[in-house]
Design a protein around this motif. Sequence first.
Motif, PDB file in Angstrom:
ATOM      1  N   THR A 149       0.847  -1.067   0.013  1.00  0.00           N
ATOM      2  CA  THR A 149      -0.047   0.262   0.079  1.00  0.00           C
ATOM      3  C   THR A 149       0.982   1.082  -0.067  1.00  0.00           C
ATOM      4  N   ILE A 150       1.925   1.074   0.560  1.00  0.00           N
ATOM      5  CA  ILE A 150       3.088   2.194   0.620  1.00  0.00           C
ATOM      6  C   ILE A 150       4.253   1.676   0.197  1.00  0.00           C
ATOM      7  N   PRO A 151       4.948   2.380  -1.075  1.00  0.00           N
ATOM      8  CA  PRO A 151       6.086   1.733  -1.381  1.00  0.00           C
ATOM      9  C   PRO A 151       7.108   1.473  -0.596  1.00  0.00           C
ATOM     10  N   ILE A 152       7.823   0.035  -0.846  1.00  0.00           N
ATOM     11  CA  ILE A 152       8.916  -0.092   0.138  1.00  0.00           C
ATOM     12  C   ILE A 152      10.264   0.168  -0.670  1.00  0.00           C
ATOM     13  N   ALA A 153      11.147   0.917   0.140  1.00  0.00           N
ATOM     14  CA  ALA A 153      12.384   1.132  -0.392  1.00  0.00           C
ATOM     15  C   ALA A 153      13.296  -0.091  -0.295  1.00  0.00           C
ATOM     16  N   ALA A 154      14.407  -0.071  -1.108  1.00  0.00           N
ATOM     17  CA  ALA A 154      15.334  -1.523  -1.153  1.00  0.00           C
ATOM     18  C   ALA A 154      15.723  -1.331   0.548  1.00  0.00           C
ATOM     19  N   GLU A 155      16.220  -0.338   1.050  1.00  0.00           N
ATOM     20  CA  GLU A 155      16.763  -0.107   2.565  1.00  0.00           C
ATOM     21  C   GLU A 155      15.759   0.614   3.481  1.00  0.00           C
ATOM     22  N   GLY A 156      14.542   0.576   3.107  1.00  0.00           N
ATOM     23  CA  GLY A 156      13.554   1.299   4.043  1.00  0.00           C
ATOM     24  C   GLY A 156      12.388   0.489   4.440  1.00  0.00           C
ATOM     25  N   PHE A 157      11.622   1.316   4.653  1.00  0.00           N
ATOM     26  CA  PHE A 157      10.050   0.483   5.083  1.00  0.00           C
ATOM     27  C   PHE A 157       8.943   1.046   4.244  1.00  0.00           C
ATOM     28  N   GLY A 158       8.053   0.287   4.218  1.00  0.00           N
ATOM     29  CA  GLY A 158       6.612   0.642   3.488  1.00  0.00           C
ATOM     30  C   GLY A 158       5.615  -0.055   4.369  1.00  0.00           C
ATOM     31  N   GLU A 159       4.453  -0.291   3.606  1.00  0.00           N
ATOM     32  CA  GLU A 159       3.207  -0.874   4.464  1.00  0.00           C
ATOM     33  C   GLU A 159       2.676  -1.772   3.209  1.00  0.00           C
ATOM     34  N   ILE A 160       2.209  -3.088   4.075  1.00  0.00           N
ATOM     35  CA  ILE A 160       1.515  -3.765   3.145  1.00  0.00           C
ATOM     36  C   ILE A 160       0.018  -4.203   3.687  1.00  0.00           C
ATOM     37  N   MET A 161      -0.932  -4.729   2.882  1.00  0.00           N
ATOM     38  CA  MET A 161      -2.143  -4.956   3.612  1.00  0.00           C
ATOM     39  C   MET A 161      -2.355  -6.368   3.256  1.00  0.00           C
ATOM     40  N   VAL A 162      -2.789  -7.346   4.260  1.00  0.00           N
ATOM     41  CA  VAL A 162      -2.974  -8.617   4.311  1.00  0.00           C
ATOM     42  C   VAL A 162      -4.171  -9.060   4.786  1.00  0.00           C
ATOM     43  N   LYS A 163      -4.820  -9.760   3.662  1.00  0.00           N
ATOM     44  CA  LYS A 163      -6.267 -10.110   3.994  1.00  0.00           C
ATOM     45  C   LYS A 163      -6.330 -11.267   5.194  1.00  0.00           C
ATOM     46  N   GLN A 164      -7.269 -11.023   6.211  1.00  0.00           N
ATOM     47  CA  GLN A 164      -7.227 -12.049   7.354  1.00  0.00           C
ATOM     48  C   GLN A 164      -8.738 -12.383   7.460  1.00  0.00           C
ATOM     49  N   VAL A 165      -8.991 -13.390   8.348  1.00  0.00           N
ATOM     50  CA  VAL A 165     -10.513 -13.674   8.717  1.00  0.00           C
ATOM     51  C   VAL A 165     -11.270 -12.407   8.916  1.00  0.00           C
ATOM     52  N   ALA A 166     -10.688 -11.493   9.825  1.00  0.00           N
ATOM     53  CA  ALA A 166     -11.426 -10.530  10.457  1.00  0.00           C
ATOM     54  C   ALA A 166     -11.332  -9.306   9.333  1.00  0.00           C
ATOM     55  N   GLY A 167     -10.763  -9.465   8.373  1.00  0.00           N
ATOM     56  CA  GLY A 167     -10.581  -8.350   7.333  1.00  0.00           C
ATOM     57  C   GLY A 167      -9.183  -8.159   6.931  1.00  0.00           C
ATOM     58  N   ASN A 168      -9.018  -6.852   6.382  1.00  0.00           N
ATOM     59  CA  ASN A 168      -7.687  -6.369   6.035  1.00  0.00           C
ATOM     60  C   ASN A 168      -6.982  -6.019   7.137  1.00  0.00           C
TER      61      ASN A 168
END
Length: 180
Positions: free
Chosen positions: A117-136
């Motif tokens: 969801t937020i781009p991940i730099a090679a040496e940095g941090f970003g954000e991902i969204m994972v689908k779970q039972v409770a939702g995202n």
Amino acid sequence: MDGLFWGCFIGGAFFALASTLLGDIIGSWIDGIFDLISIDFFKPIISASAITTFGGSGILLSQYTSLGNAAIIIFSILIALLLSVIVYFLYVKPMDNSENSIGFSEADLPGKLGEVTIPIAAEGFGEIMVKQVAGNTLHIAASWDKRNISAGTEVVVVDMKEGVALVSELYDNRKEEEMI
């Protein structure tokens, strides 16, 4: 015979009341003792209702019918079994099926698919969204193989370290670009 019926009725009612009020405390004391008998039908609520019903029906049958002791015991057992089956299928079984947790553990994340969801730099941090039972659910992420990963890319969680999901692209887009 009345002493047996009254004892079962009062004992079963007391057990039901005590397990309702102190169930969690008693359950933690005897945790695992009854795991050998893993039959759902022997749960405390079923046992308490059967014993109480046996006592109560025995009292009523001996008081208001002219049946003999053997017949009263047989009918009381049958009534207790019938009521226990009803309690099991109308209360216990539906409640067991409704106990689904919507929580998750970070230990469950490796192997799960997600989307950046937020781009991940090679040496940095970003954000991902994972689908779970409770939702995202959203998680801080870093690139496992030290590559830039753009937003919208499908990723797989490889590992979790200190609350950060280490991810890798699900499909290697660089090979596709080289082919064009």
